[in-house]
Design a protein around this motif. Structure first.
Motif, PDB file in Angstrom:
ATOM      1  N   GLU A   1       0.763  -1.342   0.240  1.00 31.76           N
ATOM      2  CA  GLU A   1       0.056   0.106  -0.133  1.00 31.76           C
ATOM      3  C   GLU A   1       0.708   1.239  -0.266  1.00 31.76           C
ATOM      4  N   SER A   2       2.121   1.317   0.494  1.00 29.27           N
ATOM      5  CA  SER A   2       2.905   2.276   0.537  1.00 29.27           C
ATOM      6  C   SER A   2       3.860   2.229  -0.612  1.00 29.27           C
TER       7      SER A   2
ATOM      8  N   SER B   1      13.709  -0.985  -0.317  1.00 32.95           N
ATOM      9  CA  SER B   1      13.825   0.480  -0.182  1.00 32.95           C
ATOM     10  C   SER B   1      15.003   1.070  -0.005  1.00 32.95           C
TER      11      SER B   1
ATOM     12  N   ASP C   1      14.428   4.535   4.613  1.00 33.34           N
ATOM     13  CA  ASP C   1      13.023   4.263   4.559  1.00 33.34           C
ATOM     14  C   ASP C   1      13.148   2.924   5.335  1.00 33.34           C
TER      15      ASP C   1
ATOM     16  N   GLN D   1       8.253   2.273  12.470  1.00 37.36           N
ATOM     17  CA  GLN D   1       6.692   2.417  12.383  1.00 37.36           C
ATOM     18  C   GLN D   1       6.220   0.918  12.772  1.00 37.36           C
TER      19      GLN D   1
END
Length: 182
Positions: free
Chosen positions: A29-30, A65, A69, A76
């Motif tokens: 989704e990212s 990434s 990130d 996160q």
């Protein structure tokens, strides 16, 4: 020239609580590329047979990434994933997996061939043997080490410090030795 911390690399993480597909969905989704070594298995639920994806290495997820990130993802998802890290001096950095190493691992682990055997990072014996390249067959293009497992000559492709996959038997005529300087 782009800041080296922004260059994209492959990273591996251990996912807790059997949630690899949930984490994969969140990363997709990212717009983050992911890879989970999986096999398709037939399961029966409520009398109906259904094909489902099943991770072949419990809790392992790879993603591509930048280092910045990767660290942000670790923060996160704190408590849900743990990045594989390397120590340099007194600091820890996310362990970078080269594109070449990852491409060969994906080639072998996603081949659909039967008889693949997955080895953990703790199995330190999987790089014993000659370094070879497969020149024909379903694993054509893969490079790794030849190792005898259960009496058969098999190609072992590893992601250093994370895991390895051993192929099914490969005939000698499909292999070419790689010189140490290649």
């Amino acid at each position: 020239m782009a800041d080296s911390i922004q260059i994209k690399h492959w990273y591996a993480c251990k996912v807790f609580f059997n949630k690899v597909f949930e984490i994969e969905r969140m990363l997709h989704e990212s717009a983050i590329e992911c890879y989970i070594p999986c096999e398709t298995v037939l399961v029966e639920r409520d009398g109906k047979k259904k094909k489902v994806r099943k991770p072949v290495i419990s809790s392992l997820l790879f993603f591509r990434s930048s280092e910045k990130d990767a660290l942000a993802i670790q923060n996160q998802l704190s408590g849900r994933i743990l990045l594989y890290m390397r120590k340099v001096g007194f600091r820890k950095y996310p362990s970078v997996i080269s594109d070449a190493e990852m491409n060969v691992f994906i080639l072998v682990s996603s081949s659909g061939e039967k008889g693949l055997e997955y080895l953990s990072a703790e199995d330190t014996d999987y790089q014993v043997g000659e370094r070879v390249k497969v020149i024909d067959g379903p694993f054509k293009g893969a490079e790794g080490y030849i190792h005898r497992i259960k009496g058969n000559r098999r190609l072992v492709v590893s992601i250093q410090g994370v895991c390895a996959v051993a192929t099914s038997y490969i005939p000698q005529c499909f292999l070419r030795k790689i010189a140490p300087d290649e």
